[in-house]
Scaffold this active site. Structure first.
Site, PDB file in Angstrom:
ATOM      1  N   CYS A   5       0.846  -1.189   0.000  1.00 59.96           N
ATOM      2  CA  CYS A   5       0.000   0.000   0.000  1.00 59.96           C
ATOM      3  C   CYS A   5       0.887   1.247   0.000  1.00 59.96           C
ATOM      4  O   CYS A   5       1.960   1.241   0.589  1.00 59.96           O
ATOM      5  CB  CYS A   5      -0.939   0.106   1.197  1.00 59.96           C
TER       6      CYS A   5
ATOM      7  N   GLY B  50      -0.392  -0.641   6.347  1.00 60.21           N
ATOM      8  CA  GLY B  50       0.094  -1.453   7.458  1.00 60.21           C
ATOM      9  C   GLY B  50      -0.977  -2.440   7.881  1.00 60.21           C
ATOM     10  O   GLY B  50      -1.977  -2.640   7.171  1.00 60.21           O
TER      11      GLY B  50
ATOM     12  N   GLU C 260      16.488 -18.562  -8.650  1.00 55.99           N
ATOM     13  CA  GLU C 260      16.098 -17.199  -9.007  1.00 55.99           C
ATOM     14  C   GLU C 260      15.374 -17.184 -10.366  1.00 55.99           C
ATOM     15  O   GLU C 260      14.371 -16.488 -10.530  1.00 55.99           O
ATOM     16  CB  GLU C 260      17.337 -16.293  -9.020  1.00 55.99           C
TER      17      GLU C 260
ATOM     18  N   LYS D 123      11.570 -15.851 -10.971  1.00 58.68           N
ATOM     19  CA  LYS D 123      11.269 -14.787 -11.939  1.00 58.68           C
ATOM     20  C   LYS D 123      10.172 -15.247 -12.887  1.00 58.68           C
ATOM     21  O   LYS D 123       9.226 -14.531 -13.166  1.00 58.68           O
ATOM     22  CB  LYS D 123      12.556 -14.499 -12.725  1.00 58.68           C
TER      23      LYS D 123
ATOM     24  N   GLU E 296       6.650 -15.635 -11.113  1.00 55.01           N
ATOM     25  CA  GLU E 296       5.973 -14.433 -10.631  1.00 55.01           C
ATOM     26  C   GLU E 296       5.405 -13.561 -11.742  1.00 55.01           C
ATOM     27  O   GLU E 296       4.397 -12.901 -11.541  1.00 55.01           O
ATOM     28  CB  GLU E 296       6.857 -13.607  -9.682  1.00 55.01           C
TER      29      GLU E 296
ATOM     30  N   HIS F 260      15.188 -37.815  -7.456  1.00 55.27           N
ATOM     31  CA  HIS F 260      14.730 -38.325  -6.157  1.00 55.27           C
ATOM     32  C   HIS F 260      13.256 -38.038  -5.919  1.00 55.27           C
ATOM     33  O   HIS F 260      12.806 -38.015  -4.775  1.00 55.27           O
ATOM     34  CB  HIS F 260      15.596 -37.731  -5.029  1.00 55.27           C
TER      35      HIS F 260
END
Ligand code: F6R
Length: 600
Positions: free
Chosen positions: A2, A100, A477, A481, A484, A500
């Site tokens: 926010c 918050g 990473e 990427k 998302e 495995h």
């Protein structure tokens, strides 16, 4: 999460508020609103969706030189017009925006506001209703505001308007970021200086549990008990052009392209006149005094921490543990006798990391923050700070901050190695120059990554990334990427681990992106690729010059073996970017996410 803005002054402020909110959209973008106050009273405009949607609903004919605004990332209650801020008390006297989480909102609701008819599902509405109640009990607005804040548990950055007083915006902060900006004949409020750079570069930092009475020509900071606080302003070292996309279609692409420049900037920032690495002596001494380093971070910054562990252990010979902040906070492991904590955080505001920092400081341990934002909460509260010098990162998907984090961690490790007299087989300044050139070459080869993204990722349901050693860390990473921004189910695995269990998910055509940049595991990772190909996978091998093979989809330019992560991540960033485009996803503002995660 926010973002809030406020303006009080000498001109119509609709556009200032809306533009400011656009600059804060990285903090949340599921709904937004503004409240304007003039002689006719308070007018509230809210919409579900982006600032662009809000803009369409704002009545152009309403003129007001005071107002507050909010862009939301929903925590309590779905994204909707009703739950969007600003919220008003039942009497309509008070109007409030909040960033918050109020942890005890339900308790307050039941104990103090049982007779109030709440219209939203938010925790925020409790604040504005309680202020109204406290004023009705005979307190002045300032007293009622401070009393209400004393009742709240949790985090807040707040802007409050009183319909009976056009000359004041009441502001408060605890744990969520907030600045007051100073102008000539006006003052502003913003979660981030970026939001108000168009009107001022002068800001006053606020500390937790402070209240500010903002008028058009004065700013009075108070503690919750009413004591006055004096604080000098600072000048934001930002330029309005730093936060514009320019000719780029997306911030993410701009920020990927900026990486060579950031590498060179970092070299210049951490180098003395003799071309030697130069680090703050206190940071070096803290590293030398530590028997173990604990790296604490989240998401992409956590992935950078994993590569940082490789640098610090290999170059500086100091043992390192890397922990996800949200886990460490509740499950602290047995610590060594002389720990040093390193917090890695692009924003410097991440609540999960801050919660660990607070505990670390309570135990009296030393902490270093590596961040992109000077003056951020994690920077202020740690003993030492190293800056990333990456410039504002606005796309939600972190790119240049990740490579800057690796670069600063490498510099830290090399500096400590030098101080210990450990001989290294490279000159880091020279290596960084080579890396910057390699990044540039990759950024100039975008068409190739566009084609690869189309071939491997435009229609797939899932995707696996495999690598060994530091390549594995980059795979984590790369997978983050991709998922998302393109919403493809993507996972990074250590090359040897897939068999495995997870290999059961490989079907005909499943893309498997394999990294091979480490000579000592080159044959093993290529063996792992054969295993998945035998089960129908569609392999995309990214190798490095010197280890390349005919079957590879792409070969990155050669760089020192310890620093390949700085280079191999660029193709993975670009593959994610183009995959998102091919799938019609909103690259810079992916669903459900926000840039700065200020809730635990
Ligand atoms: C992913 C991303 C996040 C952040 C994480 C921590 O692209 O940006 O995973 O890395 O939320 O944020 P900071 O580094 O600001 O603490």
């Amino acid at each position: 999460m926010c973002g809030i803005v406020g303006f009080i002054g000498n001109r119509d402020c609709k556009e200032i508020l809306l533009y400011g909110l656009e600059k804060l959209e990285y903090r949340g973008y599921d709904s937004a609103g503004i409240a304007l106050i003039n002689e006719d009273g308070v007018k509230v405009f809210k919409e579900k969706g982006r600032i662009a949607d809000l803009r369409e609903g704002v009545d152009e004919s309403v003129m007001a030189s005071r107002g507050i605004g909010h862009t939301r990332w929903a925590t309590h209650g779905v994204p909707s017009k009703v739950n969007a801020h600003p919220h008003q008390s039942t009497s309509n006297r008070f109007t409030l925006v909040h960033n918050g989480v109020i942890e005890n909102y339900d308790i307050i609701k039941k104990a103090e506001l049982a007779d109030v008819n709440f219209v939203s599902e938010t925790d925020t509405e409790v604040i504005v209703q309680l202020i109204d109640k406290n004023v009705n009990s005979g307190l002045s607005v300032e007293e009622a505001f401070r009393k209400t804040l004393s009742t709240l548990k949790g985090s807040y950055a707040i802007g409050l308007l009183d319909a009976q007083d056009q000359d004041t915006i009441y502001v408060a902060k605890n744990k969520s970021p907030l600045l007051v900006g100073l102008g000539d004949g006006f003052n502003v409020v913003a979660s981030d200086a970026m939001a108000m750079l168009q009107v001022t570069k002068q800001y006053v930092e606020l500390m937790d549990k402070e209240v500010v009475i903002v008028k058009k020509d004065s700013v009075q900071i108070l503690k919750l008990n009413g004591d006055k606080v004096e604080r000098s302003p600072f000048t934001a070292e930002l330029d309005a052009s730093d936060i514009e996309k320019g000719t780029y279609p997306h911030y993410m692409l701009k920020e990927i392209d900026e990486q060579p420049f950031v590498m060179r900037k970092i070299i210049s920032q951490y180098q003395d006149d003799n071309g030697q690495i130069l680090l703050d002596e206190d940071v070096r001494n803290a590293m030398l005094a530590a028997d173990r380093v604990y790296i604490i971070a989240c998401g992409t910054s956590y992935h950078a921490g994993l590569v940082g562990k490789h640098y610090i252990e290999k170059f500086a010979k100091v043992p390192v543990e890397v922990h996800v902040a949200s886990e460490f906070s509740y499950n602290m492991p047995l610590l060594s006798e002389k720990p040093l904590f390193i917090f890695i955080s692009q924003s410097g505001e991440t609540a999960d990391s801050r919660s660990v920092l607070v505990q670390v400081k309570e135990h009296g341990y030393k902490a270093l923050t590596i961040t992109n934002v000077p003056g951020s909460t994690l920077s202020r509260e740690a003993d030492y700070t190293l800056l990333l010098h990456a410039g504002p990162e606005i796309a939600v998907a972190s790119t240049k901050a990740y490579t800057a984090q690796l670069a600063v961690l490498a510099i830290l490790a090399v500096d400590v190695a030098n101080a210990k007299g450990i001989k290294l087989d490279f000159d880091i300044i020279q290596e960084f120059g080579i890396i910057a050139n390699a990044m540039e070459a990759l950024c100039n080869d975008k068409d190739r990554f566009d084609m690869l993204a189309k071939e491997f990722l435009s229609t797939t349901r899932n995707c696996f990334f495999i690598g060994r050693g530091i390549d594995y860390y980059v795979c984590l990473e790369g997978a983050l990427k991709l998922k998302e921004i393109s919403y493809i189910q993507a996972e990074g695995f250590a090359g040897g681990e897939l068999k495995h269990g997870t290999i059961a998910l490989i079907e005909d055509g499943t893309p498997v992106i394999a990294l091979s940049t480490q000579e000592h595991v080159n044959l093993s990772i290529r063996g792992n690729v054969k295993e998945v190909v035998a089960r129908g996978a569609n392999p995309c091998i990214i190798s490095i010059r010197g280890l390349e093979n005919d079957e590879d989809s792409y070969t990155v330019p050669a760089v020192h073996e310890d620093f390949t992560s700085l280079v191999t991540v660029v193709p993975l960033q670009l593959l994610s970017y183009y995959a998102a485009l091919h799938r019609d996803c909103d690259v810079d503002k992916p669903r459900n996410l926000a840039k700065s995660v200020t809730v635990e």
